[in-house]
Design an enzyme around this catalytic site. Structure first.
Site, PDB file in Angstrom:
ATOM      1  N   CYS A 122      -5.987   1.385   5.698  1.00 43.41           N
ATOM      2  CA  CYS A 122      -6.700   0.346   5.936  1.00 43.41           C
ATOM      3  C   CYS A 122      -5.628   0.069   7.756  1.00 43.41           C
ATOM      4  O   CYS A 122      -4.843   0.374   7.959  1.00 43.41           O
ATOM      5  CB  CYS A 122      -6.484  -0.292   5.500  1.00 43.41           C
ATOM      6  SG  CYS A 122      -4.505  -1.393   5.509  1.00 43.41           S
ATOM      7  N   HIS A 167       0.979  -1.016  -0.467  1.00 44.80           N
ATOM      8  CA  HIS A 167      -0.383  -0.145  -0.173  1.00 44.80           C
ATOM      9  C   HIS A 167       0.883   1.658  -0.012  1.00 44.80           C
ATOM     10  O   HIS A 167       2.170   1.100   0.468  1.00 44.80           O
ATOM     11  CB  HIS A 167      -0.766   0.094   1.393  1.00 44.80           C
ATOM     12  CG  HIS A 167      -2.013  -0.740   1.426  1.00 44.80           C
ATOM     13  ND1 HIS A 167      -3.187  -0.798   2.145  1.00 44.80           N
ATOM     14  CD2 HIS A 167      -2.605  -1.921   0.407  1.00 44.80           C
ATOM     15  CE1 HIS A 167      -4.484  -1.224   1.908  1.00 44.80           C
ATOM     16  NE2 HIS A 167      -3.574  -2.002   0.825  1.00 44.80           N
ATOM     17  N   GLU A 203       1.569   3.899   2.280  1.00 44.75           N
ATOM     18  CA  GLU A 203       1.816   3.898   3.408  1.00 44.75           C
ATOM     19  C   GLU A 203       3.193   2.856   3.475  1.00 44.75           C
ATOM     20  O   GLU A 203       3.967   3.021   4.274  1.00 44.75           O
ATOM     21  CB  GLU A 203       1.099   3.492   4.533  1.00 44.75           C
ATOM     22  CG  GLU A 203      -0.024   4.969   4.701  1.00 44.75           C
ATOM     23  CD  GLU A 203      -1.006   3.774   3.735  1.00 44.75           C
ATOM     24  OE1 GLU A 203      -1.339   3.834   2.842  1.00 44.75           O
ATOM     25  OE2 GLU A 203      -2.284   4.317   4.301  1.00 44.75           O
ATOM     26  N   CYS A 262      -2.100  -1.083   7.159  1.00 44.54           N
ATOM     27  CA  CYS A 262      -1.032   0.004   7.308  1.00 44.54           C
ATOM     28  C   CYS A 262      -1.269   0.797   8.570  1.00 44.54           C
ATOM     29  O   CYS A 262      -0.507   1.491   9.356  1.00 44.54           O
ATOM     30  CB  CYS A 262      -1.392   1.526   6.436  1.00 44.54           C
ATOM     31  SG  CYS A 262      -0.832   0.441   4.473  1.00 44.54           S
ATOM     32  N   SER A 276      -7.071   7.623   4.034  1.00 42.42           N
ATOM     33  CA  SER A 276      -7.419   6.965   5.603  1.00 42.42           C
ATOM     34  C   SER A 276      -6.857   5.720   5.327  1.00 42.42           C
ATOM     35  O   SER A 276      -6.611   4.210   4.802  1.00 42.42           O
ATOM     36  CB  SER A 276      -8.896   6.743   5.789  1.00 42.42           C
ATOM     37  OG  SER A 276      -8.555   6.599   7.047  1.00 42.42           O
TER      38      SER A 276
END
Lengths: 145, 145
Positions: free
Chosen positions: B79, B50, B52, B82, B77
């Site tokens: 998950c 992802h 991040e 992350c 936002s």
């Protein structure tokens, strides 16, 4: 020992032989290993490849329907990163080799409906303890301490 | 827009141009970006990169003392994966571009003492919505749906 926990332990041993942190994991779908891996912090200079993450990465892209029929085996209690990943993909069951060396987010997983089984396996524990004695700083780095 | 959220958005746009999921992130330590990244599910066939995670991986191995002085910026936002990683490393602050396309684990982060700021940025939202319209299945795969 359960054959899949044994496979996770073999991954952990492989990691140890490579000079890495000896934590291994396998992702099992309908009785078959679809991904296996071990911690790669030392080997790859990775901040995110814990054993579970490596096993999931090696399983490749899977649809939610597959993850929902999986069990993930790991030699050590899953940290918040690995537990969060288990939650993201809706993996319903986790088998943990031991949680005496490190207690992960088992409570959070259970609160979210994940079936967590702890095997309290001596071989997993001994290997982890040996590493922590030998390289405490690398271990602390791995758990953000 | 905050310069670091802007940098995360640039990463997201880069991902979109590569045919990937347009979520970007930067890890900032004492006013300096030490890692940047974007979602690599499509590009690398990755189940764990992802935005991040990619930013954290690209920052390389860092001691806990560095993470504890970091802020992570992300266009969407975070998950549970992350967020779990943010908790693992004790990153004290998260700046979120938007949470209307997807609401991550902001509540869990706040409950554990992380400072979460949501910018409600229109550009982050529009880019995400465009992708979800164009490739809903890839998006669902990314969030385990």
């Amino acid at each position: 020992m359960n054959e899949f926990l044994q496979a996770a332990l073999e991954e952990a041993k492989k990691g140890y032989e490579e000079g890495g942190i000896p934590i291994g994991s396998v992702l099992v779908h309908q009785g078959k290993i679809i991904g296996r891996g071990h911690n790669k912090r030392v080997q790859d200079g990775s901040a995110i490849l814990h054993g579970e993450m490596d096993a999931l990465e090696n399983a490749g892209r899977q649809p939610a329907s597959v993850y929902r029929e999986c069990t993930i085996y790991t030699t050590l209690s899953p940290c918040s990163m690995c537990s969060g990943t288990i939650l993201l993909y809706g993996i319903p069951a986790v088998v943990v080799g031991e949680n005496k060396s490190f207690m992960g987010e088992e409570e959070l997983l259970r609160a979210r409906g994940v079936n967590v089984t702890v095997e309290d396996n001596q071989e997993c524990y001994d290997l982890m303890q040996r590493f922590i004695r030998e390289k405490p700083q690398v271990w602390n780095e791995d758990i953000g301490v």
